[in-house]
Design a protein around this motif. Structure first.
Motif, PDB file in Angstrom:
ATOM      1  N   GLU A 143      58.020  30.399  36.676  1.00 40.32           N
ATOM      2  CA  GLU A 143      57.049  30.850  35.685  1.00 40.32           C
ATOM      3  C   GLU A 143      57.000  32.370  35.607  1.00 40.32           C
ATOM      4  O   GLU A 143      57.106  33.056  36.621  1.00 40.32           O
ATOM      5  N   THR A 144      56.806  32.833  34.392  1.00 40.54           N
ATOM      6  CA  THR A 144      56.540  34.240  34.115  1.00 40.54           C
ATOM      7  C   THR A 144      55.310  34.269  33.225  1.00 40.54           C
ATOM      8  O   THR A 144      55.246  33.543  32.235  1.00 40.54           O
ATOM      9  N   ARG A 145      54.328  35.075  33.591  1.00 44.10           N
ATOM     10  CA  ARG A 145      53.095  35.182  32.803  1.00 44.10           C
ATOM     11  C   ARG A 145      52.832  36.645  32.481  1.00 44.10           C
ATOM     12  O   ARG A 145      53.046  37.526  33.310  1.00 44.10           O
ATOM     13  N   ILE A 146      52.345  36.872  31.259  1.00 49.24           N
ATOM     14  CA  ILE A 146      52.005  38.220  30.804  1.00 49.24           C
ATOM     15  C   ILE A 146      50.484  38.310  30.702  1.00 49.24           C
ATOM     16  O   ILE A 146      49.844  37.437  30.104  1.00 49.24           O
ATOM     17  N   TRP A 147      49.937  39.367  31.275  1.00 45.27           N
ATOM     18  CA  TRP A 147      48.495  39.618  31.257  1.00 45.27           C
ATOM     19  C   TRP A 147      48.224  40.933  30.534  1.00 45.27           C
ATOM     20  O   TRP A 147      48.994  41.887  30.663  1.00 45.27           O
ATOM     21  N   HIS A 148      47.110  40.976  29.804  1.00 46.36           N
ATOM     22  CA  HIS A 148      46.679  42.195  29.115  1.00 46.36           C
ATOM     23  C   HIS A 148      45.191  42.382  29.386  1.00 46.36           C
ATOM     24  O   HIS A 148      44.408  41.447  29.194  1.00 46.36           O
ATOM     25  N   ARG A 149      44.824  43.582  29.841  1.00 46.50           N
ATOM     26  CA  ARG A 149      43.411  43.839  30.115  1.00 46.50           C
ATOM     27  C   ARG A 149      42.762  44.410  28.859  1.00 46.50           C
ATOM     28  O   ARG A 149      43.216  45.407  28.311  1.00 46.50           O
ATOM     29  N   ARG A 150      41.698  43.727  28.416  1.00 46.41           N
ATOM     30  CA  ARG A 150      40.911  44.174  27.263  1.00 46.41           C
ATOM     31  C   ARG A 150      39.451  44.241  27.674  1.00 46.41           C
ATOM     32  O   ARG A 150      38.924  43.263  28.213  1.00 46.41           O
ATOM     33  N   ASN A 151      38.831  45.364  27.404  1.00 40.07           N
ATOM     34  CA  ASN A 151      37.418  45.557  27.760  1.00 40.07           C
ATOM     35  C   ASN A 151      37.153  45.221  29.227  1.00 40.07           C
ATOM     36  O   ASN A 151      36.156  44.590  29.563  1.00 40.07           O
ATOM     37  N   GLY A 152      38.090  45.604  30.097  1.00 35.30           N
ATOM     38  CA  GLY A 152      37.925  45.416  31.529  1.00 35.30           C
ATOM     39  C   GLY A 152      38.233  44.023  32.054  1.00 35.30           C
ATOM     40  O   GLY A 152      38.101  43.766  33.243  1.00 35.30           O
TER      41      GLY A 152
ATOM     42  N   ALA B  38      48.433  46.248  31.338  1.00 35.31           N
ATOM     43  CA  ALA B  38      49.372  45.163  31.059  1.00 35.31           C
ATOM     44  C   ALA B  38      50.210  44.892  32.304  1.00 35.31           C
ATOM     45  O   ALA B  38      50.540  45.820  33.051  1.00 35.31           O
ATOM     46  N   ALA B  39      50.524  43.619  32.509  1.00 35.39           N
ATOM     47  CA  ALA B  39      51.310  43.242  33.676  1.00 35.39           C
ATOM     48  C   ALA B  39      52.084  41.963  33.398  1.00 35.39           C
ATOM     49  O   ALA B  39      51.692  41.141  32.576  1.00 35.39           O
ATOM     50  N   CYS B  40      53.185  41.829  34.120  1.00 40.41           N
ATOM     51  CA  CYS B  40      54.019  40.635  34.073  1.00 40.41           C
ATOM     52  C   CYS B  40      54.157  40.146  35.515  1.00 40.41           C
ATOM     53  O   CYS B  40      54.447  40.935  36.410  1.00 40.41           O
TER      54      CYS B  40
END
Length: 165
Positions: free
Chosen positions: A138-147, A113-115
């Motif tokens: 801008e602020t964006r949130i990322w989530h890694r799923r299955n690579g 996870a990252a912001c």
């Protein structure tokens, strides 16, 4: 007349480009492994912004979680919970745009996870071929799923102007 038009086009070359550029600011003195993850988030965000600039909804959708949420000026303060809202905006985007991601800063929240926060400067051409510049935060949130990194939430706001008397 044609000569002046060609000069105008050459002077606007950066605006006519659909490339997304990054003005880099180093993220603190993190360990190399963390900096590598931070750079990965900057690159995936750059790819997402390129899809936006190109009005490429299919690429945008592929990088985004189906449950993507957002707060943005176009939603008038309402939490958006729909890819359809973004599809409409992208499918109705007009003209050439050049985007610069200024001083991105990435917070890693574990390995998956990252912001990322940054200022986004966009240059475009108006109907009279005059340059138009807009700036948003801008602020964006990322989530890694299955690579794979998925864009799951973002907040975009126009900077407020302080007035003094």
């Amino acid at each position: 007349m044609l000569f002046h038009f060609l000069l105008l086009l050459l002077s606007l070359e950066g605006i006519l480009s659909t490339e997304v550029t990054v003005q880099w600011a180093q993220n603190s003195s993190e360990p190399d492994a963390v900096r590598a993850h931070q750079q990965e988030i900057i690159e995936v965000t750059k790819k997402l912004l390129t899809a936006i600039v190109m009005a490429d909804y299919d690429s945008y959708k592929e990088m985004s979680d189906p449950g993507l949420t957002s707060f943005e000026p176009e939603s008038l303060g309402i939490l958006v919970r729909s890819m359809e809202f973004h599809r409409f905006l992208l499918e109705n985007a007009l003209g050439f745009r050049h985007t610069i991601m200024i001083e991105p800063y990435v917070h890693m929240m574990g390995d998956d996870a990252a912001c990322i926060a940054y200022v986004r400067l966009t240059q475009a051409l108006g109907g009279d071929l005059a340059a138009i510049h807009t700036k948003v935060e801008e602020t964006r949130i990322w989530h890694r799923r299955n690579g794979t990194w998925r864009h799951i939430h973002f907040h975009r706001s126009r900077p407020s102007t302080l007035h003094s008397k």
